[in-house]
Design a protein around this motif. Structure first.
Motif, mmCIF file in Angstrom:
data_model
loop_
_atom_site.group_PDB
_atom_site.id
_atom_site.type_symbol
_atom_site.label_atom_id
_atom_site.label_comp_id
_atom_site.label_asym_id
_atom_site.label_seq_id
_atom_site.Cartn_x
_atom_site.Cartn_y
_atom_site.Cartn_z
ATOM 1 N N THR A 1 0.807 -1.220 0.000
ATOM 2 C CA THR A 1 0.000 0.000 0.000
ATOM 3 C C THR A 1 0.838 1.266 0.000
ATOM 4 N N SER B 1 1.698 2.918 2.453
ATOM 5 C CA SER B 1 1.088 3.861 3.382
ATOM 6 C C SER B 1 0.692 3.145 4.661
ATOM 7 N N GLN C 1 -3.216 3.402 4.845
ATOM 8 C CA GLN C 1 -3.922 2.448 3.996
ATOM 9 C C GLN C 1 -3.775 1.027 4.522
ATOM 10 N N LYS D 1 -6.241 0.615 7.301
ATOM 11 C CA LYS D 1 -7.611 0.431 6.806
ATOM 12 C C LYS D 1 -7.807 -1.006 6.307
ATOM 13 N N ARG D 2 -6.807 -1.520 5.591
ATOM 14 C CA ARG D 2 -6.926 -2.867 5.054
ATOM 15 C C ARG D 2 -6.989 -3.894 6.173
#
Length: 303
Positions: A15, A17, A20, A23-24
């Motif tokens: 990602t 990040s 991110q 979030k995943r």
């Protein structure tokens, strides 16, 4: 070593990040940062450079990446080994290959591979570029070229020497070249990435500048115009074997030099742990090219 932290490290590299990745994974960015720091502390090195917008691998992170993938693959393989629902190779197989060779010799294998391995998924990318398979997350790269020294491992699949060829109609009209210098009198169809044709003479590499009215960045274009009788081409054996066999192209041999010897290689990030999906693919490709042959691992540049 906490394998969940290793898996999280892989998500971050995908990602680019922390946010991110959080979030995943369904956790907070702070938890991601804390678990990454824990992994780095355990390894005693910094794996990622952080900025406010993105993250990037350090040199140590690049070196750890294939081992991280191997650790997660080993865990997944161990679980699958004792799962009654698992048959054959599993997971996502990511392969990169030259477009001409890939379309002619890899695509025809995909249907059978998927049929024989019901839980296998395949991501096949065609490119003429040399891909950073570690950084891009590929399991294997198929390459047809002399291999340079590298930390990667290469497995030779089949010999694949360069071949100079032309259609019977072209040779009947223009004539058969007998010496390398005769190519200067012919229309040469050239790959854009190969400005000079390669030959071997007395153990030395001979580079010959050729000229013509057509060049292309892919094998299919050069091969098609060659079969149409528009000129002479230098491709590799597996690029034109079908046409040589059915007589639409004729191999040209020279009295003063031989075309460069090349091979089809499977290039791998590591062999410390080779997932079943990778070995299954390599053996399927090898047996389709050279039935009954024995493949071997070598270090690039030492073949």
């Amino acid at each position: 070593m906490n394998l969940q932290d290793v898996a999280l490290f892989l998500v971050i590299t995908e990602t680019h990040s922390l946010t991110q990745a959080a979030k995943r994974q369904g956790i907070s960015a702070m938890a991601v940062s804390r678990r990454l720091a824990s992994l780095e502390s355990e390894l005693g090195t910094r794996l990622l450079q952080r900025t406010t917008r993105s993250v990037s691998l350090t040199q140590e992170g690049m070196e750890f990446l294939p081992y991280a993938r191997a650790l997660i693959e080993a865990e997944s393989g161990a679980r699958a080994l004792f799962s009654p629902s698992t048959q054959g190779a599993t997971g996502l197989l990511r392969v990169t290959a030259p477009s001409g060779f890939g379309r002619r010799h890899i695509l025809p294998l995909i249907s059978e591979l998927l049929s024989e391995n019901p839980t296998l998924r395949i991501d096949l990318r065609f490119t003429e570029d040399v891909v950073d398979i570690v950084g891009k997350g590929f399991d294997v790269a198929i390459r047809i070229a002399p291999l340079k020294d590298s930390t990667l491992i290469a497995r030779k699949i089949a010999d694949n020497p360069r071949i100079v060829c032309a259609s019977p109609e072209y040779l009947k009209t223009i004539g058969m070249p007998h010496r390398v210098d005769d190519l200067l009198k012919h229309h040469c169809l050239r790959l854009s990435s190969v400005p000079q044709w390669m030959f071997e003479r007395d153990g030395e590499l001979l580079r010959v500048g050729v000229d013509g009215r057509f060049s292309s960045d892919n094998v299919e274009g050069v091969r098609e115009l060659c079969t149409q009788g528009l000129g002479i081409a230098q491709l590799t054996r597996w690029d034109v074997m079908k046409e040589i066999r059915n007589g639409t192209l004729v191999e040209i041999n020279f009295v003063d030099a031989n075309p460069q010897a090349l091979s089809v290689w499977a290039v791998l990030p590591t062999t410390r742990y080779l997932p079943l999906r990778v070995s299954t693919f390599i053996e399927k490709l090898r047996s389709s090219l050279v039935p009954g042959s024995q493949a071997e691992f070598v270090l690039p540049g030492r073949s």
